[in-house]
Design a protein around this motif. Structure first.
Motif, PDB file in Angstrom:
ATOM      1  N   LEU A   1      49.324  32.105  38.609  1.00 23.95           N
ATOM      2  CA  LEU A   1      48.699  31.860  37.068  1.00 23.95           C
ATOM      3  C   LEU A   1      47.449  32.944  36.563  1.00 23.95           C
ATOM      4  O   LEU A   1      47.474  33.498  35.802  1.00 23.95           O
ATOM      5  N   ALA A   2      46.551  32.831  37.650  1.00 23.67           N
ATOM      6  CA  ALA A   2      45.167  33.476  37.489  1.00 23.67           C
ATOM      7  C   ALA A   2      45.763  34.978  37.626  1.00 23.67           C
ATOM      8  O   ALA A   2      45.056  35.772  36.792  1.00 23.67           O
ATOM      9  N   GLY A   3      46.495  35.316  38.491  1.00 26.12           N
ATOM     10  CA  GLY A   3      46.708  36.939  38.647  1.00 26.12           C
ATOM     11  C   GLY A   3      47.537  37.490  37.527  1.00 26.12           C
ATOM     12  O   GLY A   3      47.276  38.451  37.246  1.00 26.12           O
ATOM     13  N   ALA A   4      48.316  36.831  36.701  1.00 26.86           N
ATOM     14  CA  ALA A   4      48.794  37.251  35.468  1.00 26.86           C
ATOM     15  C   ALA A   4      47.801  36.983  34.228  1.00 26.86           C
ATOM     16  O   ALA A   4      47.933  37.887  33.201  1.00 26.86           O
ATOM     17  N   VAL A   5      47.095  35.854  34.224  1.00 26.63           N
ATOM     18  CA  VAL A   5      46.392  35.653  33.056  1.00 26.63           C
ATOM     19  C   VAL A   5      44.977  36.283  32.898  1.00 26.63           C
ATOM     20  O   VAL A   5      44.543  36.894  31.855  1.00 26.63           O
ATOM     21  N   VAL A   6      44.377  36.549  34.191  1.00 21.87           N
ATOM     22  CA  VAL A   6      43.087  37.147  33.998  1.00 21.87           C
ATOM     23  C   VAL A   6      43.065  38.616  33.688  1.00 21.87           C
ATOM     24  O   VAL A   6      42.094  38.977  32.727  1.00 21.87           O
ATOM     25  N   PRO A   7      44.067  39.515  34.119  1.00 20.11           N
ATOM     26  CA  PRO A   7      43.863  40.920  33.513  1.00 20.11           C
ATOM     27  C   PRO A   7      44.268  40.782  32.056  1.00 20.11           C
ATOM     28  O   PRO A   7      43.717  41.752  31.286  1.00 20.11           O
ATOM     29  N   LEU A   8      45.082  39.868  31.530  1.00 22.04           N
ATOM     30  CA  LEU A   8      45.412  39.874  30.213  1.00 22.04           C
ATOM     31  C   LEU A   8      44.272  39.679  29.361  1.00 22.04           C
ATOM     32  O   LEU A   8      44.183  40.237  28.282  1.00 22.04           O
ATOM     33  N   VAL A   9      43.487  38.620  29.784  1.00 21.26           N
ATOM     34  CA  VAL A   9      42.286  38.036  29.040  1.00 21.26           C
ATOM     35  C   VAL A   9      41.280  39.345  29.090  1.00 21.26           C
ATOM     36  O   VAL A   9      40.587  39.505  27.786  1.00 21.26           O
ATOM     37  N   LEU A  10      40.950  40.134  30.199  1.00 23.63           N
ATOM     38  CA  LEU A  10      40.114  40.909  30.340  1.00 23.63           C
ATOM     39  C   LEU A  10      40.455  42.096  29.367  1.00 23.63           C
ATOM     40  O   LEU A  10      39.619  42.777  28.619  1.00 23.63           O
ATOM     41  N   GLU A  11      41.537  42.616  29.275  1.00 30.56           N
ATOM     42  CA  GLU A  11      42.297  43.632  28.445  1.00 30.56           C
ATOM     43  C   GLU A  11      41.940  43.129  27.134  1.00 30.56           C
ATOM     44  O   GLU A  11      41.804  43.962  26.461  1.00 30.56           O
ATOM     45  N   ARG A  12      42.397  42.102  26.894  1.00 29.47           N
ATOM     46  CA  ARG A  12      42.248  41.572  25.192  1.00 29.47           C
ATOM     47  C   ARG A  12      40.772  41.679  24.773  1.00 29.47           C
ATOM     48  O   ARG A  12      40.551  41.772  23.629  1.00 29.47           O
ATOM     49  N   SER A  13      39.763  41.464  25.714  1.00 30.51           N
ATOM     50  CA  SER A  13      38.405  41.494  25.286  1.00 30.51           C
ATOM     51  C   SER A  13      37.706  42.725  25.394  1.00 30.51           C
ATOM     52  O   SER A  13      36.666  43.054  25.299  1.00 30.51           O
ATOM     53  N   GLY A  14      38.717  43.550  25.807  1.00 30.67           N
ATOM     54  CA  GLY A  14      37.941  45.174  25.590  1.00 30.67           C
ATOM     55  C   GLY A  14      37.664  45.680  27.083  1.00 30.67           C
ATOM     56  O   GLY A  14      37.021  46.762  27.371  1.00 30.67           O
ATOM     57  N   ARG A  15      37.809  44.876  28.329  1.00 25.22           N
ATOM     58  CA  ARG A  15      37.349  45.074  29.500  1.00 25.22           C
ATOM     59  C   ARG A  15      38.601  45.893  30.175  1.00 25.22           C
ATOM     60  O   ARG A  15      39.752  45.623  29.902  1.00 25.22           O
ATOM     61  N   ASP A  16      38.110  46.772  31.111  1.00 20.27           N
ATOM     62  CA  ASP A  16      39.169  47.114  32.139  1.00 20.27           C
ATOM     63  C   ASP A  16      39.785  46.211  33.010  1.00 20.27           C
ATOM     64  O   ASP A  16      38.837  45.818  33.981  1.00 20.27           O
ATOM     65  N   PRO A  17      40.820  45.611  33.105  1.00 25.56           N
ATOM     66  CA  PRO A  17      41.472  44.781  33.842  1.00 25.56           C
ATOM     67  C   PRO A  17      41.406  44.923  35.454  1.00 25.56           C
ATOM     68  O   PRO A  17      41.584  44.203  36.316  1.00 25.56           O
ATOM     69  N   ALA A  18      41.592  46.201  35.684  1.00 26.77           N
ATOM     70  CA  ALA A  18      41.706  47.076  36.968  1.00 26.77           C
ATOM     71  C   ALA A  18      40.083  46.971  37.566  1.00 26.77           C
ATOM     72  O   ALA A  18      39.996  46.672  38.810  1.00 26.77           O
ATOM     73  N   VAL A  19      39.048  46.603  36.694  1.00 25.03           N
ATOM     74  CA  VAL A  19      37.804  46.909  37.541  1.00 25.03           C
ATOM     75  C   VAL A  19      37.293  45.209  38.139  1.00 25.03           C
ATOM     76  O   VAL A  19      36.667  45.415  39.365  1.00 25.03           O
ATOM     77  N   SER A  20      37.409  44.332  37.302  1.00 24.30           N
ATOM     78  CA  SER A  20      37.005  42.734  38.006  1.00 24.30           C
ATOM     79  C   SER A  20      37.715  41.881  38.014  1.00 24.30           C
ATOM     80  O   SER A  20      37.457  40.865  38.448  1.00 24.30           O
ATOM     81  N   SER A  21      39.284  42.064  37.960  1.00 25.90           N
ATOM     82  CA  SER A  21      40.010  41.003  37.902  1.00 25.90           C
ATOM     83  C   SER A  21      40.124  40.505  39.299  1.00 25.90           C
ATOM     84  O   SER A  21      40.368  39.165  39.394  1.00 25.90           O
ATOM     85  N   SER A  22      40.089  41.258  40.216  1.00 29.28           N
ATOM     86  CA  SER A  22      40.294  40.772  41.736  1.00 29.28           C
ATOM     87  C   SER A  22      39.022  39.817  41.904  1.00 29.28           C
ATOM     88  O   SER A  22      39.221  38.766  42.820  1.00 29.28           O
ATOM     89  N   ILE A  23      38.156  39.794  41.390  1.00 28.77           N
ATOM     90  CA  ILE A  23      37.056  39.080  41.849  1.00 28.77           C
ATOM     91  C   ILE A  23      37.204  37.585  41.269  1.00 28.77           C
ATOM     92  O   ILE A  23      36.861  36.930  41.907  1.00 28.77           O
ATOM     93  N   PHE A  24      37.528  37.563  39.913  1.00 29.22           N
ATOM     94  CA  PHE A  24      37.785  36.233  39.356  1.00 29.22           C
ATOM     95  C   PHE A  24      39.019  35.723  40.013  1.00 29.22           C
ATOM     96  O   PHE A  24      39.075  34.516  40.189  1.00 29.22           O
ATOM     97  N   VAL A  25      40.142  36.397  40.293  1.00 27.70           N
ATOM     98  CA  VAL A  25      41.287  35.787  40.929  1.00 27.70           C
ATOM     99  C   VAL A  25      41.077  35.379  42.281  1.00 27.70           C
ATOM    100  O   VAL A  25      41.399  34.313  42.780  1.00 27.70           O
ATOM    101  N   THR A  26      40.188  36.067  43.001  1.00 20.02           N
ATOM    102  CA  THR A  26      39.859  35.529  44.534  1.00 20.02           C
ATOM    103  C   THR A  26      38.818  34.274  44.257  1.00 20.02           C
ATOM    104  O   THR A  26      39.233  33.159  44.868  1.00 20.02           O
ATOM    105  N   PHE A  27      38.034  34.085  43.241  1.00 20.05           N
ATOM    106  CA  PHE A  27      37.312  32.950  43.086  1.00 20.05           C
ATOM    107  C   PHE A  27      38.270  31.887  42.644  1.00 20.05           C
ATOM    108  O   PHE A  27      38.071  30.689  43.062  1.00 20.05           O
ATOM    109  N   VAL A  28      39.250  31.834  41.992  1.00 19.69           N
ATOM    110  CA  VAL A  28      40.042  30.961  41.471  1.00 19.69           C
ATOM    111  C   VAL A  28      40.953  30.138  42.709  1.00 19.69           C
ATOM    112  O   VAL A  28      40.999  29.169  42.841  1.00 19.69           O
ATOM    113  N   THR A  29      41.328  31.214  43.572  1.00 13.13           N
ATOM    114  CA  THR A  29      42.153  31.054  44.582  1.00 13.13           C
ATOM    115  C   THR A  29      41.241  30.255  45.710  1.00 13.13           C
ATOM    116  O   THR A  29      41.908  29.104  46.475  1.00 13.13           O
TER     117      THR A  29
END
Length: 477
Positions: free
Chosen positions: A432-460
């Motif tokens: 769920l986090a791996g799919a939603v986090v980059p979508l949220v970051l992309e929608r907010s104007g952030r580069d999903p490739a830059v910080s997604s992994s940190i937030f997904v790792t935190f969730v897991t």
């Protein structure tokens, strides 16, 4: 290093990749077209000894792109020895192939007059890139040494934003009015052959306002009769706005399978063209940036210093430290339960680790889909639901396998149940986090490739620890 500038300078005109020794050519490159380390050592030895003849033989076996690669392996001192002995024509072919950090170092050692001649041999887009890398003082000297028209073209290119079509395009284009015939076009191009671009694929057909109305591929031109009007055989064109981001340009080339495309200014007038060889470089550059961004790092380069690398990486490590501390606080909250049943300490890292790997898999797929325009608001819900289903199934499968092993090791059915449920919950949340986090970051104007992994790792990590230890406290203790 020893210097034998006079003797090497005499050989400058001979250091070109045209007199090729076949044995040296075989030695120079491995089967995968990478430079052979022994060959690099031979070049370094020739430079150290000031052996101009040997240096000429070695470099004659290399393509300019391979010479550029060679410079990346040489030390700064060795490059300083080599650069002054490359003629302007060869230097022009090498500069456009060099990594930016190495090119900046090389440019410091090239006299302004020589550099001006070398830049004059380059396509306008490559020339602007090189001039942009120069220090202000040297840039002024080089531009002052260039013919007025070439200088004006470079200054105009540099006025456009970085990583835009204006910087990427070359100003040399082949255009013809729409009332010309094939014969008129061919005769005109043959009479002015020296002014044609070195490489072109299309003839752009323009109206009286110099706006492109179509394009005629060179292959179509050569197959058509001389009396055929260009307007009859021209094809529609995909115009590129001069301020369009280069990543968008690459997407258009990939989607429509383009070889070249005209670049137009705000008034729609033809000002240049972009060819597929430039797009290959953009695609490679953007792909490398995304891969590095997923790990929270930037391209260090072969000559990067320790301090620069540390500055680029430590901010993300500090953010990761904070998220890891929050996740670890869950363990502290259950320390009494862990003390009562020590086996929990051996098992909860497994749940978190498997969840982290599952999250990374989903994240990589989502970021790639976003980059390729395959994931949008239209199919976002369907994609997230699909990944959630994958997480549940993978979690159940791994729970069955690892649960069996745990039961055989500890002979405790309740412990096995706790582990299996925690694993299913964590893999579900990871997907769920791996799919939603980059979508949220992309929608907010952030580069999903830059910080997604940190937030997904935190969730897991957080979910893995909390689910396993929480279930253990309810079921086992």
């Amino acid at each position: 290093m020893s210097r034998n500038t006079d003797s090497l300078a005499d050989m400058a005109d001979d250091i070109r990749p045209h007199e090729v020794d076949e044995d040296l050519e075989d030695l120079a490159l491995d089967e995968d077209y990478a430079l052979n380390p022994d060959f690099v050592s031979n070049v370094a030895d020739a430079l150290d000894r000031g052996d101009a003849e040997r240096l000429r033989e070695l470099l004659s076996a290399l393509h300019p792109a391979d010479i550029a690669d060679l410079m990346g392996f040489l030390s700064a001192d060795a490059r300083e020895e080599l650069v002054p002995h490359l003629d302007p024509e060869t230097l022009s072919e090498i500069l456009s192939e060099l990594d930016s950090e190495i090119r900046e170092d090389v440019l410091e050692h090239v006299p302004s007059a020589t550099l001006a001649r070398a830049i004059g041999e380059m396509d306008s887009d490559d020339a602007a890139d090189v001039v942009d890398d120069l220090e202000d003082d040297k840039r002024a000297q080089v531009l002052a040494a260039m013919p007025e028209m070439e200088r004006a073209a470079i200054e105009s290119t540099l006025s456009y934003g970085e990583e835009t079509a204006g910087r990427l395009m070359q100003r040399e284009v082949v255009a013809a009015p729409q009332f010309w015939t094939v014969g008129q076009a061919i005769d005109h191009f043959r009479s002015g052959g020296e002014e044609l671009p070195e490489l072109f694929f299309d003839i752009y057909v323009v109206d009286p306002a110099y706006k492109p109305v179509g394009a005629v591929p060179v292959s179509h031109l050569l197959r058509s009769g001389r009396q055929v009007p260009l307007a009859q055989i021209m094809e529609p064109v995909n115009e590129i706005a001069i301020d369009l981001d280069q990543e968008e340009v690459a997407y258009i080339f990939d989607k429509y399978h383009l070889i070249s495309a005209p670049v137009v200014d705000v008034g729609g007038r033809l000002v240049g063209q972009i060819t597929v060889d430039d797009i290959v470089g953009v695609i490679q550059e953007e792909g490398e940036e995304d891969i590095l961004a997923l790990a929270g790092v930037s391209d260090a380069g072969r000559d990067a210093g320790v301090v620069g690398i540390v500055r680029s990486r430590i901010p993300w490590l500090m953010i990761n430290m904070v998220t890891a501390a929050v996740a670890a606080s869950v363990i502290g909250a259950f320390q009494d339960e862990i003390a009562k049943l020590v086996v929990l300490a051996a098992l909860y890292p497994i749940v978190a680790s498997l969840g982290g790997n599952a999250g990374t898999q989903t994240l990589a797929v989502a970021v790639r889909a976003l980059a390729n325009r395959e994931l949008s608001s239209f199919n976002a819900v369907r994609t997230v639901l699909r990944e959630m289903g994958v997480g549940l199934i993978n979690g159940a499968a791994l729970a069955a396998i690892t649960g069996t092993v745990i039961f055989l090791m500890f002979h405790d059915l309740r412990l096995t149940l706790v582990f299996g449920l925690a694993l299913i919950i964590n893999l579900f949340m990871a997907s769920l986090a791996g799919a939603v986090v980059p979508l949220v970051l992309e929608r907010s104007g952030r580069d999903p490739a830059v910080s997604s992994s940190i937030f997904v790792t935190f969730v897991t990590d957080f979910t893995g620890f909390f689910a396993f230890l929480g279930l253990a406290s309810l079921i086992l203790l």
